[in-house]
Design a protein around this motif. Structure first.
Motif, short mmCIF file in Angstrom:
data_model
loop_
_atom_site.label_atom_id
_atom_site.label_comp_id
_atom_site.label_asym_id
_atom_site.label_seq_id
_atom_site.Cartn_x
_atom_site.Cartn_y
_atom_site.Cartn_z
N LEU A 19 8.01 13.80 31.13
CA LEU A 19 8.09 15.15 31.49
C LEU A 19 7.46 16.18 30.88
O LEU A 19 6.96 17.10 31.14
CB LEU A 19 9.89 15.36 31.59
N LEU A 20 7.33 16.10 29.55
CA LEU A 20 6.68 16.55 28.29
C LEU A 20 5.19 16.88 29.05
O LEU A 20 4.69 17.99 29.06
CB LEU A 20 6.84 16.35 27.16
N GLY A 21 4.60 15.86 28.94
CA GLY A 21 3.21 15.55 29.39
C GLY A 21 2.77 16.28 31.00
O GLY A 21 2.05 16.93 30.91
N GLU A 22 3.95 16.00 31.85
CA GLU A 22 3.74 16.33 33.07
C GLU A 22 3.75 18.17 33.11
O GLU A 22 2.97 18.67 33.81
CB GLU A 22 4.90 15.93 33.93
N LYS A 23 4.79 18.65 32.13
CA LYS A 23 4.98 20.26 32.32
C LYS A 23 3.68 20.82 31.39
O LYS A 23 3.19 21.68 31.80
CB LYS A 23 6.35 20.42 31.68
N LEU A 24 3.27 20.17 30.38
CA LEU A 24 1.96 20.78 29.82
C LEU A 24 0.83 20.76 30.64
O LEU A 24 0.26 21.68 30.48
CB LEU A 24 2.18 19.87 28.41
N ALA A 25 0.49 19.59 31.28
CA ALA A 25 -0.76 19.59 32.11
C ALA A 25 -0.29 20.65 33.23
O ALA A 25 -1.26 21.14 33.60
CB ALA A 25 -0.86 18.02 32.47
N GLU A 26 0.92 20.64 33.88
CA GLU A 26 1.00 21.56 34.95
C GLU A 26 0.56 22.76 34.46
O GLU A 26 0.24 23.50 35.32
CB GLU A 26 2.53 21.44 35.39
N ASN A 27 0.89 23.34 33.26
CA ASN A 27 0.79 24.72 32.89
C ASN A 27 -0.63 24.86 32.02
O ASN A 27 -0.55 25.88 31.33
CB ASN A 27 2.08 25.06 32.26
N ASN A 28 -1.37 23.70 31.89
CA ASN A 28 -2.75 23.75 31.33
C ASN A 28 -2.43 24.16 29.99
O ASN A 28 -3.24 25.29 29.25
CB ASN A 28 -3.47 24.67 31.99
N ILE A 29 -1.40 23.67 29.21
CA ILE A 29 -1.37 23.83 27.64
C ILE A 29 -1.95 22.75 26.99
O ILE A 29 -1.44 21.60 27.08
CB ILE A 29 0.09 24.13 27.55
N PHE A 30 -2.61 23.17 25.78
CA PHE A 30 -2.94 22.16 24.49
C PHE A 30 -1.80 22.23 23.61
O PHE A 30 -1.71 23.13 22.97
CB PHE A 30 -4.28 22.60 24.07
N LEU A 31 -1.41 20.97 23.28
CA LEU A 31 -0.31 21.04 22.32
C LEU A 31 -0.87 20.45 21.08
O LEU A 31 -1.67 19.39 21.03
CB LEU A 31 0.92 19.86 22.69
N ILE A 32 -0.57 21.24 19.95
CA ILE A 32 -1.26 20.84 18.57
C ILE A 32 0.11 20.64 17.82
O ILE A 32 0.92 21.44 17.28
CB ILE A 32 -1.88 21.96 18.02
#
Length: 527
Positions: A303-316
């Motif tokens: 779910l995290l991966g889906e929402k980060l990709a959906e909102n074009n977010i790079f997680l560091i």
């Protein structure tokens, strides 16, 4: 990077078109993309069951005129192809363009393969939104002291990379419930700690970096009971609460997650009686705090991966050295994620962020959205050295301004829209004639053949089922002395009607063929 839609080619020496025993144009086209159908009326008059399905060149050699050959091919149309931008500040009527083309249409024959190329260029001086999400559990107290003036220093360093930088801040601890945290009444034991909270959005993204310093200086640490933190709850809220956080469409979205411990994962919430899975929605109340912390379970990695990709977010992930391996494993499961080692007191946080930003900007990775199950995709990356790399989805070690090839770059808002139209119909079917005189007025003439009404058969629907005169029977023997219909069918109106078999299909002019006599490998005929 090029994308191919893959199919297999005909086996040398085997005519898959003829052996497929197609009885209509549409059936023929589905056998293999190399198959063609002859719609010419007079074709094969010498033999009733001469196959109209064959390779195109074979049909023409056997007398089928080219204009009657049905052989659709796949094609690609580029619908939108705006040139790439070179700088983030050089806005066009389309905004910054980092991917071309932007929209294409595929007309694809089933089983066929085609390919198309796509260019990606990361522009210089592109806006950056950075949201700093910090663990405020008690063990991070010295880190909080270190970053109290982070805003000014970070903005100074980022100004060397972009002229348009905005900074935001949020914090997290864990769910304020047992067994994850101490209850509020216990806080007299920890006078320097504020009550536990799940996630608190403190500062929306702003270019006024002094505000960041002011808000950080107001913060106090909290305390939870177990070692893992509720950081994944916070990441998801920071990703999906777009309006509250202030993510811009035309900007890189960087989410820095600073912690010194492992996170709680999905199903951990059941320890506290939370059985409802996370719904992936924004749940910030009027105090900008996560309101569903004590109602829903922690989010899953998927779910995290889906929402980060959906909102074009790079997680560091900015984590201490002992946690590097576990968070490195997380990056393999969440596209567009990097991990960097954070000093115990966060003194290296600015260098860490700059290094992570440069690492992100040096890679372009492809992702595919809404992938149809009936289309097989393969990729070939051609990066800055010009060498094609089959099977690779990404290019690394890029410099800003380099051009690479992909479809949907992870973390970009730009994407290529691909619409697919399947060519399953034959053009000759549009002129089908019902009750045609060619078919004795009791059948439909379509693509050179007659499709008879129930009870009738023959090349021209000239016979009724049950007719068995000697004239017809002789046409059902492969040779004099051979069994009628090879002993595997009945002769009716100069045609063999093959028996059904529980082992597979019996077919052929004299029922001489079947699809179950050859060896199978893993249940598949001829592998």
């Amino acid at each position: 990077m090029s994308l191919s839609l893959i199919s297999s080619h005909p086996v040398s020496g085997l005519n898959v078109c003829v052996s497929g025993s197609a009885t209509s144009c549409e059936e023929c086209l589905l056998i293999h993309p190399s198959c063609a159908w002859c719609a010419q009326e007079e074709f094969g008059r010498g033999r009733t069951l001469t196959s109209r399905c064959d390779y195109s060149q074979n049909l023409q050699k056997r007398g089928c005129e080219a204009r009657f050959v049905e052989y659709p091919t796949s094609s690609i149309s580029v619908l939108q192809n705006v040139p790439l931008s070179s700088k983030g500040s050089g806005l066009t009527q389309y905004g910054v363009v980092q991917i071309m083309p932007q929209k294409i249409s595929l007309s694809l024959r089933p089983g066929d393969q085609t390919w198309f190329g796509l260019q990606v260029r990361q522009v210089e001086d592109y806006p950056v939104d950075l949201y700093y999400l910090m663990d405020l559990s008690l063990s991070m107290k010295d880190d909080l002291d270190t970053i109290r003036n982070l805003g000014t220093k970070l903005a100074l360093e980022m100004s060397k990379l972009t002229s348009n930088f905005r900074l935001g801040f949020g914090s997290f601890v864990d769910k304020n419930m047992s067994p994850f945290s101490y209850t509020a009444s216990k806080y007299k034991l920890f006078p320097n700690c504020v009550p536990t909270f799940g996630f608190r959005h403190i500062l929306s993204l702003t270019d006024k970096v002094d505000r960041f310093n002011e808000e950080v200086q107001k913060q106090m640490v909290s305390r939870n009971r177990d070692a893992p933190e509720g950081g994944f709850d916070a990441i998801l809220q920071a990703a999906v609460c777009k309006e509250e956080i202030g993510w811009r469409k035309e900007a890189y979205h960087l989410l820095v997650f600073a912690t010194d411990d492992v996170p709680h994962l999905a199903l951990d919430g059941r320890l506290g009686g939370l059985v409802q899975p996370h719904d992936g929605q924004c749940h910030l109340n009027d105090k900008n705090e996560y309101s569903a912390s004590e109602k829903m379970d922690y989010p899953s990695l998927a779910l995290l991966g889906e929402k980060l990709a959906e909102n074009n977010i790079f997680l560091i992930f900015a984590v201490t050295k002992r946690l590097y391996v576990i968070y490195k494993d997380f990056t393999a499961l969440i596209p567009g994620t990097t991990v960097e080692i954070l000093d115990q007191d966060s003194k290296n946080v600015i260098q860490l962020i700059i290094a992570a930003y440069n690492n992100i900007r040096s890679k372009v990775e492809l992702s595919v959205w809404d992938h149809p199950e009936d289309i097989s995709l393969s990729f070939t990356a051609t990066c800055q050295d010009g060498k094609p790399l089959p099977g690779l989805r990404k290019c690394a070690d890029l410099k800003i301004g380099d051009t690479s090839f992909t479809i949907k770059p992870v973390g970009f808002k730009e994407r290529l829209e691909v619409s697919v139209d399947y060519q399953c119909d034959c053009g000759c079917s549009r002129t089908a004639q019902t009750n045609s005189s060619i078919c004795s007025s009791i059948g439909t003439y379509n693509c050179g053949t007659c499709h008879c009404e129930p009870g009738y058969l023959g090349a021209r629907c000239e016979c009724q089922e049950g007719d068995a005169s000697s004239m017809y029977i002789s046409a059902c023997r492969e040779a004099e002395g051979k069994q009628i219909c090879s002993g595997r069918g009945e002769c009716s109106c100069n045609q063999c009607l093959c028996y059904e078999s529980e082992f597979g299909k019996i077919y052929g002019s004299y029922c001489e063929c079947d699809d179950f006599s050859c060896a199978r490998h893993k249940g598949v005929l001829c592998s």
